[in-house]
Design a protein around this motif. Structure first.
Motif, mmCIF file in Angstrom:
data_model
loop_
_atom_site.group_PDB
_atom_site.id
_atom_site.type_symbol
_atom_site.label_atom_id
_atom_site.label_comp_id
_atom_site.label_asym_id
_atom_site.label_seq_id
_atom_site.Cartn_x
_atom_site.Cartn_y
_atom_site.Cartn_z
ATOM 1 N N ARG A 198 40.901 61.251 60.619
ATOM 2 C CA ARG A 198 40.329 59.650 60.988
ATOM 3 C C ARG A 198 40.251 59.429 62.736
ATOM 4 N N GLN A 212 43.613 64.707 51.253
ATOM 5 C CA GLN A 212 43.545 64.302 50.013
ATOM 6 C C GLN A 212 43.807 64.756 49.083
ATOM 7 N N GLU A 214 41.211 63.642 45.570
ATOM 8 C CA GLU A 214 40.279 62.665 44.948
ATOM 9 C C GLU A 214 40.087 62.937 42.961
HETATM 10 N N1 DAH Z 1 39.731 56.875 49.831
HETATM 11 C C1 DAH Z 1 40.592 56.420 49.489
HETATM 12 C C2 DAH Z 1 41.194 56.160 51.308
HETATM 13 O O1 DAH Z 1 40.313 57.259 51.673
HETATM 14 C C3 DAH Z 1 41.531 56.304 48.638
HETATM 15 C C4 DAH Z 1 40.438 56.002 47.487
HETATM 16 C C5 DAH Z 1 41.263 55.008 46.304
HETATM 17 C C6 DAH Z 1 39.806 57.268 46.198
HETATM 18 C C7 DAH Z 1 40.712 54.262 45.486
HETATM 19 C C8 DAH Z 1 39.426 56.433 45.289
HETATM 20 C C9 DAH Z 1 39.888 55.625 44.565
HETATM 21 O O2 DAH Z 1 39.038 57.439 44.686
HETATM 22 O O3 DAH Z 1 39.383 54.888 43.485
HETATM 23 O O4 DAH Z 1 41.923 55.462 51.638
#
Ligand code: DAH
Length: 341
Positions: A198, A212, A214
């Motif tokens: 980011r 992260q 996911e």
């Molecule tokens: N992509 C989001 C972030 O980086 C995090 C996230 C939130 C992923 C909700 C998800 C979700 O799959 O359902 O802030």
């Protein structure tokens, strides 16, 4: 002639006695036995000597040769023994000394946490799905229901490349689209671990790169209760069987409805402390039911299929667990930090 020979022998033996290294020993040898030495010249001169002297000189020459050879052999053996003795002493090894332990590397704290989380999801039937870090704008935003110029884009600014629409992913969520397009129309249970980027100001709480994980489940008849039950089970496996969880409504463009999941603060047991900022709860992930538009972009008909998704940051979880105050430690490469884990 005999006198000369006797003198030669005496001098040679005297010189030999004073030698104490193998190089001068070899020099002595060529001098004593070489072509120029009296031993050689005496023999060639034999014919010029009076007849009665010849046997005597011949015999004496041979005697001296033998005597010098014997003296040389003895000296050589003695020198070799002395040199061996010297080197044994100089290079003495104490074989009883304990060995020095080899320094072993270890897995980075982020990798350890990532693997622990993936192992829990593996036990629950979720396969690891790897997805690219260099993404297109389309996958990172548009297919996840974040159109160009939509205010939701402000939450995640990215690094752009010189190629149009080629960017570094800001979250692991684009992997959802890759997985859906690969597996459609089959059911999906995957976790997608990896680095995200980011374009942000670096502070104690935010970095320009972090991991992260996911998660995505797609199938027929998947409901919000499945999401809550599955994530609650994950929290129990991760933080202990008695941990309490709560879901708070939230908003993400790619899920509807969306929520944040908190776990009861494991530092104070929910009473309120500095780690949970007196709230008793720690926020650990975002989640929700996969938005129909996203299902459609993945190839699934939202009338038949549904799914849930979640995303969490292992560094944030490790920070809570080990009370790490600054996220910059993770990628600062300071061994004093890394060696603590
Ligand atoms: N992509 C989001 C972030 O980086 C995090 C996230 C939130 C992923 C909700 C998800 C979700 O799959 O359902 O802030």
């Amino acid at each position: 002639m005999i006198d000369e020979l006797n003198q030669f022998e005496k001098e040679a033996l005297g010189k030999l006695a004073g030698l104490n290294d193998s190089a001068s020993l070899q020099a002595w040898k060529s001098e004593a036995f070489g072509k120029q030495s009296l031993l050689s010249t005496a023999l060639t001169a034999l014919g010029t000597l009076p007849k009665d002297e010849r046997p005597l000189v011949g015999k004496r020459t041979n005697e001296i040769k033998q005597a010098l050879t014997k003296a040389f052999d003895e000296k050589e053996a003695a020198l070799r023994a002395a040199e061996l003795e010297h080197s044994l002493r100089a290079e003495a090894l104490d074989v009883t000394l304990p060995g020095r332990p080899a320094r072993r590397g270890r897995l980075h704290i982020a990798t350890q946490t990532l693997r622990q989380i993936c192992a829990i999801w593996a036990d629950m039937g979720f396969q690891v799905y790897r997805s690219r870090e260099v993404e297109s704008d389309e996958y990172n935003f548009e297919l996840l229901n974040i159109p160009k110029h939509h205010p939701a884009r402000d939450m995640q600014d990215t690094f752009y490349t010189t190629l149009p629409d080629v960017i570094l992913r800001t979250h692991t969520s684009p992997g959802q689209i890759h997985a859906m397009r690969e597996f459609c129309p089959h059911p999906i249970r995957v976790v997608l671990p990896g680095m995200v980027y980011r374009y942000e100001q670096i502070t104690t709480r935010s970095e320009i790169q972090f991991d992260q994980i996911e998660g995505l489940a797609v199938g027929k008849g998947i409901r919000m209760t499945d999401l809550k039950g599955t994530l609650t089970d994950f929290a129990r496996r991760m933080f202990g069987a008695s941990v309490r969880t709560r879901f708070r409504a939230d908003h993400f463009p790619f899920t509807e409805p969306s929520a944040e999941m908190d776990v009861e603060c494991f530092v104070c047991g929910g009473k309120g402390c500095s780690v949970c900022k007196r709230s008793g709860w720690l926020e650990i992930l975002g989640c929700g039911m996969v938005h129909p538009a996203v299902l459609k972009n993945g190839g699934y008909d939202p009338k038949t299929y549904s799914g849930f998704a979640f995303g969490m940051g292992p560094e944030r979880i490790a920070m809570l667990k080990y009370k790490i105050e600054d996220i910059r430690y993770f990628w600062g490469n300071d061994l004093r930090f890394l060696e603590q884990f």
